[in-house]
Scaffold this motif. Sequence first.
Motif, short mmCIF file in Angstrom:
data_model
loop_
_atom_site.label_atom_id
_atom_site.label_comp_id
_atom_site.label_asym_id
_atom_site.label_seq_id
_atom_site.Cartn_x
_atom_site.Cartn_y
_atom_site.Cartn_z
N GLY A 203 0.86 -1.17 0.00
CA GLY A 203 0.00 0.00 0.00
C GLY A 203 0.90 1.21 0.00
O GLY A 203 1.06 1.90 1.00
N PHE A 204 1.47 1.46 -1.14
CA PHE A 204 2.59 2.37 -1.28
C PHE A 204 2.11 3.60 -2.03
O PHE A 204 1.81 3.53 -3.22
CB PHE A 204 3.69 1.63 -2.05
N THR A 205 2.03 4.70 -1.32
CA THR A 205 1.36 5.88 -1.87
C THR A 205 2.24 6.62 -2.87
O THR A 205 3.43 6.83 -2.63
CB THR A 205 0.98 6.83 -0.73
N GLY A 375 7.04 7.87 9.37
CA GLY A 375 7.83 7.64 8.16
C GLY A 375 7.04 7.16 6.97
O GLY A 375 7.49 6.31 6.22
N GLY A 376 5.85 7.70 6.79
CA GLY A 376 5.03 7.34 5.63
C GLY A 376 4.54 8.58 4.93
O GLY A 376 4.87 9.71 5.30
N SER A 377 3.73 8.35 3.90
CA SER A 377 3.25 9.48 3.11
C SER A 377 2.26 10.32 3.90
O SER A 377 2.15 11.53 3.67
CB SER A 377 2.57 8.96 1.84
N THR A 378 1.55 9.70 4.83
CA THR A 378 0.59 10.46 5.62
C THR A 378 1.32 11.49 6.49
O THR A 378 0.89 12.63 6.61
CB THR A 378 -0.24 9.51 6.49
N MET A 379 2.43 11.05 7.06
CA MET A 379 3.22 11.97 7.87
C MET A 379 3.76 13.11 7.01
O MET A 379 3.66 14.29 7.38
CB MET A 379 4.37 11.21 8.52
N MET A 425 -5.13 7.89 9.07
CA MET A 425 -4.65 6.78 8.26
C MET A 425 -5.36 6.80 6.92
O MET A 425 -6.33 7.51 6.72
CB MET A 425 -4.89 5.46 8.97
N GLU A 426 -4.87 5.96 6.03
CA GLU A 426 -5.46 5.96 4.70
C GLU A 426 -6.79 5.22 4.70
O GLU A 426 -6.98 4.25 5.44
CB GLU A 426 -4.44 5.36 3.73
N SER A 427 -7.71 5.72 3.88
CA SER A 427 -9.09 5.26 3.96
C SER A 427 -9.25 3.77 3.71
O SER A 427 -10.14 3.14 4.28
CB SER A 427 -9.94 6.04 2.96
#
Length: 683
Positions: A203-205, A375-379, A425-427
């Motif tokens: 699940g790589f944005t 350390g993700g795209s949401t951050m 978080m992602e939907s």
Amino acid sequence: GMWRRLSSALMFDAVHVVVSAVRELNRSQEIGVKPLSCTSPLIWQHGTSLMNYLRMVEYDGLTGHIEFNSKGQRTNYTLKILEKHPAGHKEIGIWYSNNTLAMNSTSLDLNASETLANKSLVVTTILENPYVMRKSNYQEYQGNDQYEGFCVDMLRELADILKFSFKIKLVDDGLYGAPEPNGSWTGMVGELINRKADLAVAGFTITSEREKVIDFSKPFMTLGISILYRVHLGRKPGYFSFLDPFSPAVWLFMLLAYLAVSCVLFLAARLSPYEWYNPHPCLRERRDILENQYTLGNSLWFPVGGFMQQGSEIMPRALSTRCVSGVWWAFTLIIISSYTANLAAFLTVQRMEAPIESPDDLADQTNIQYGTIHGGSTMTFFMNSRYQTYQRMWNYMYSKQPSVFVKSTEEGIARVLNSKYAFLMESTMNEYYRSLNCNLTQIGGLLDTKGYGIGMPLGSPYRDEITLGILQLQESNRLEILKRRWWEGGQCPKEEDHRAKGLGMENIGGIFVVLICGLIIAVFVAIMEFVWSTRRTAETDEVSVCQEMLTEFRNAVSCKKNSRSRRRRPLTSTGGGVLRHPSRLTLAGPRPIRLIREMRLSNGKLYSGAGCPDLGPGPQRLLEDPLVAPPAPPRSFLQACSHVRICQECRRIQSLRPAALTPPPPGASPPPRPDPEADVTAI
Ligand code: ASP
């Protein structure tokens, strides 16, 4: 040859730099040259100045832009990346001295002779439900078979289409990937940059920042950032939810109001002369008796009837008591209407409004903590946001101690469930966890829209093929089918289902409890009344109360007439089937009247003055008893005395003060029409 040419160019630029620095120095001060011995401690006085001028030099030379930092190192330069070709070299990218790399990807694709077929690729991924999960018995498996999930299935199908093989490798640091201050990247992004893996399937944005350093396929799933929070549990409707529309204080005040109304009614009825009337105006024996229907019991009963919307047979006659009744009914109307309006909501309410409904609510409060996966795209979404609310949220998240960032989604979910924590978080994952745990809910909508893609190193030759494969899977609905397979579940009832569901026993059971309690109390009171009355009337009785009650019941069941008094005492039958106690035969006149009045206490209307020819043995008959009461007037006479037609005698009795009258002798015929003036004097 190349190295020699490079060093010559560097030498050329170096000399140029020194010359321009000395020229600058010379312009500001006279520089003399004098010999210096290496052993003497003397230094050249202009040395430090020259060094400063050297650092200030800026110039475009043979080796590109020349500039130095404060330490004297060269900065702000680029390196061209060349690729050897049969026809010489080709520039395929640029490396910047700030540690970034820009690959000229189209040039790489030129060697398109490279296809995925028969290649073996290393796939980096991250454990994340339901994309990539370890099988429950994964120890029994080797390699790729240890894993399952949406991404694993998708990868298998892609490998089938594009005929490559792969090896799944979990990302070392367990992160998706975010830039570090020094320009390097963590997580899967870092592994792709460092060529530790050929693909990143998770699940790589897809983000613009990542797109600069790695390549993405076309998205295989769309999503957005959402807020996950636990269901704000309101009070569950219980058995006694029907009491909830009013607060305990309101119920208490209603009780007080009821008692107050009863008291006022009682007093008003006592004061008002219009509430005193003669219930038996036709009976000469009793015409001096005025009654007031508002006994204490009736005063308490009348408001109950009104409140329950049932009314009662007791009707106010005087203006004062009518006034009391009127306001009480108005009060009742409002109370009952408010109660009814609120009742349904209180019987069904299970979920209360969450204290937060949007990102703005979240940003405006400090009571509920919130954070993202680290350390993700949401951050990075919040880190780079230019929108004021999200900037405020980032400032909060960044500075909050202890940290509000979590290592994994699972940790975030646990934190949501166990503390006041909202998880950004992602939907797609939000949806997944919500279907697993009904105590989780999404708050508000999506903060953005983006997609998941398959990541590849910059300039990967496989990008077009992978994109093609994904589009094929999408068009054949394989991705949709996979999504449904891995996102199934959904045992949680939908919000609307709550509304549509009928009320269950758990909602309104309490009123049955009230009913049962009422019945039990009623039976208990009936027994008490029975015992009380037998005790009072049966001094000489040998039969036990229990036995008597049993007989009473037996008779009631077999529909026999009440035989209680007959059995208890020998009764004589008089003409007309009237049954009387022998003792009553000896009673003085007033006794039956007292008896009747007592009975009126518990029943407002039954024995009122109007004739009731069909009454069975009872006080009505006692009234007609020629021995204790004046000889019963003929039935037609009683009927004539109804409220429609008032006989002469009735009128007279009603208009006179009781004390002023002496009862006419028993058996006397109705007196002649009274003289109006005589009436006046009598009063
Ligand atoms: N899917 C995200 C990523 O690729 C993870 C997250 O930050 O929610 O970084």
